[in-house]
Scaffold this motif. Structure first.
Motif, short mmCIF file in Angstrom:
data_model
loop_
_atom_site.label_atom_id
_atom_site.label_comp_id
_atom_site.label_asym_id
_atom_site.label_seq_id
_atom_site.Cartn_x
_atom_site.Cartn_y
_atom_site.Cartn_z
N LEU A 128 -21.37 1.15 45.17
CA LEU A 128 -21.14 1.87 46.42
C LEU A 128 -20.07 1.18 47.26
O LEU A 128 -19.21 1.86 47.85
CB LEU A 128 -22.44 1.97 47.22
N ALA A 129 -20.10 -0.15 47.30
CA ALA A 129 -19.08 -0.89 48.05
C ALA A 129 -17.70 -0.69 47.44
O ALA A 129 -16.70 -0.52 48.16
CB ALA A 129 -19.44 -2.37 48.10
N LEU A 130 -17.62 -0.69 46.12
CA LEU A 130 -16.33 -0.47 45.47
C LEU A 130 -15.84 0.96 45.67
O LEU A 130 -14.63 1.19 45.80
CB LEU A 130 -16.43 -0.79 43.98
N THR A 131 -16.75 1.91 45.73
CA THR A 131 -16.35 3.29 46.02
C THR A 131 -15.82 3.41 47.44
O THR A 131 -14.80 4.07 47.69
CB THR A 131 -17.54 4.24 45.81
N ALA A 132 -16.49 2.76 48.39
CA ALA A 132 -16.00 2.75 49.77
C ALA A 132 -14.65 2.05 49.86
O ALA A 132 -13.76 2.48 50.61
CB ALA A 132 -17.02 2.07 50.68
N ILE A 183 -9.81 -1.45 40.79
CA ILE A 183 -11.15 -1.12 41.28
C ILE A 183 -11.88 -0.25 40.26
O ILE A 183 -13.08 -0.46 40.00
CB ILE A 183 -11.07 -0.44 42.65
N ALA A 184 -11.18 0.69 39.65
CA ALA A 184 -11.82 1.57 38.65
C ALA A 184 -12.26 0.80 37.42
O ALA A 184 -13.34 1.06 36.87
CB ALA A 184 -10.85 2.68 38.25
N VAL A 185 -11.48 -0.17 36.98
CA VAL A 185 -11.86 -0.97 35.82
C VAL A 185 -13.07 -1.84 36.15
O VAL A 185 -13.98 -1.99 35.32
CB VAL A 185 -10.66 -1.83 35.34
N ILE A 186 -13.12 -2.39 37.34
CA ILE A 186 -14.28 -3.19 37.75
C ILE A 186 -15.53 -2.32 37.79
O ILE A 186 -16.61 -2.72 37.29
CB ILE A 186 -14.03 -3.87 39.11
N LEU A 195 0.32 1.52 50.45
CA LEU A 195 0.67 0.28 49.77
C LEU A 195 1.91 0.44 48.88
O LEU A 195 2.27 -0.49 48.17
CB LEU A 195 -0.50 -0.20 48.91
N GLY A 196 2.50 1.59 48.92
CA GLY A 196 3.70 1.83 48.12
C GLY A 196 3.37 1.87 46.64
O GLY A 196 2.47 2.59 46.20
N GLU A 197 4.09 1.08 45.87
CA GLU A 197 3.90 1.09 44.42
C GLU A 197 2.62 0.39 43.99
O GLU A 197 2.24 0.47 42.83
CB GLU A 197 5.09 0.43 43.75
N TYR A 198 1.94 -0.28 44.91
CA TYR A 198 0.72 -0.99 44.57
C TYR A 198 -0.54 -0.12 44.68
O TYR A 198 -1.63 -0.57 44.33
CB TYR A 198 0.56 -2.24 45.44
N ASN A 199 -0.41 1.09 45.19
CA ASN A 199 -1.57 2.00 45.28
C ASN A 199 -2.22 2.20 43.92
O ASN A 199 -3.43 2.11 43.78
CB ASN A 199 -1.15 3.36 45.84
N PHE A 200 -1.40 2.48 42.92
CA PHE A 200 -1.92 2.73 41.58
C PHE A 200 -2.59 1.49 41.00
O PHE A 200 -3.66 1.56 40.40
CB PHE A 200 -0.79 3.21 40.66
N ILE A 201 -1.97 0.35 41.18
CA ILE A 201 -2.50 -0.89 40.62
C ILE A 201 -3.84 -1.24 41.25
O ILE A 201 -4.80 -1.61 40.55
CB ILE A 201 -1.48 -2.03 40.80
N VAL A 202 -3.95 -1.12 42.56
CA VAL A 202 -5.20 -1.43 43.25
C VAL A 202 -6.29 -0.43 42.85
O VAL A 202 -7.43 -0.82 42.56
CB VAL A 202 -4.99 -1.44 44.78
N ALA A 203 -5.95 0.84 42.79
CA ALA A 203 -6.93 1.86 42.41
C ALA A 203 -7.43 1.64 40.98
O ALA A 203 -8.63 1.76 40.71
CB ALA A 203 -6.33 3.25 42.56
N MET A 204 -6.53 1.33 40.06
CA MET A 204 -6.95 1.11 38.67
C MET A 204 -7.76 -0.17 38.53
O MET A 204 -8.68 -0.23 37.71
CB MET A 204 -5.72 1.07 37.76
N THR A 229 -12.43 1.97 47.47
CA THR A 229 -11.46 2.91 46.90
C THR A 229 -11.02 3.93 47.94
O THR A 229 -9.83 4.24 48.07
CB THR A 229 -12.07 3.64 45.69
N VAL A 230 -11.97 4.47 48.69
CA VAL A 230 -11.64 5.44 49.73
C VAL A 230 -10.80 4.79 50.83
O VAL A 230 -9.81 5.37 51.29
CB VAL A 230 -12.93 6.07 50.31
N ALA A 231 -11.16 3.56 51.21
CA ALA A 231 -10.41 2.88 52.27
C ALA A 231 -8.99 2.56 51.82
O ALA A 231 -8.03 2.70 52.59
CB ALA A 231 -11.13 1.60 52.68
N VAL A 232 -8.84 2.13 50.58
CA VAL A 232 -7.51 1.79 50.07
C VAL A 232 -6.65 3.04 49.92
O VAL A 232 -5.43 2.99 50.09
CB VAL A 232 -7.64 1.02 48.73
N SER A 233 -7.28 4.18 49.63
CA SER A 233 -6.50 5.41 49.49
C SER A 233 -5.88 5.83 50.81
O SER A 233 -4.89 6.56 50.82
CB SER A 233 -7.38 6.53 48.93
N LYS A 234 -6.45 5.41 51.91
CA LYS A 234 -5.89 5.74 53.23
C LYS A 234 -4.72 4.84 53.60
O LYS A 234 -3.94 5.17 54.49
CB LYS A 234 -6.97 5.62 54.31
N LEU A 235 -4.60 3.68 52.94
CA LEU A 235 -3.52 2.75 53.23
C LEU A 235 -2.27 3.14 52.46
O LEU A 235 -2.34 3.73 51.39
CB LEU A 235 -3.92 1.32 52.83
#
Length: 100
Positions: free
Chosen positions: A19-23, A44-47, A33-42, A25-31
């Motif tokens: 649940l914390a990782l899902t939250a 979190i998804a792998v974790i 981050l430029g080219e790092y959006n994909f890297i951060v999202a992936m 993910t939602v919080a990071v999607s609002k930021l």
């Protein structure tokens, strides 16, 4: 054949982590981050995927053949992500077609 019983506390802790990782993910999607959006999202998804596989699918205590196939699946995912990233990161190298 006996199996170990996992306590409810472990499942609750993993569920809260998911649940914390899902939250996150939602919080990071609002930021922005430029080219790092994909890297951060992936990342979190792998974790999250690893937590589900290790605890809810019980790969931690599975047979070695099961661990081999899970590892092969993650290896295949890594290959696909390398091809995806090689395409995504090289998109700006060539100019687009000019339509008249």
């Amino acid at each position: 054949m006996s199996h170990q019983v996992v306590s409810i506390k472990v499942y609750a802790a993993v569920f809260c982590a998911l649940l914390a990782l899902t939250a996150t993910t939602v919080a990071v999607s609002k930021l922005e981050l430029g080219e790092y959006n994909f890297i951060v999202a992936m990342t979190i998804a792998v974790i999250k995927g690893a937590l589900v596989a290790l605890f809810f699918m019980d790969v931690r205590r599975a047979a070695s053949m099961t661990k081999l196939f899970v590892g092969a699946g993650f290896f295949w995912l890594a290959i696909l992500l390398c091809f995806l990233l090689s395409d995504y990161l090289s998109r700006g190298w060539l100019p687009g077609p000019r339509w008249l």
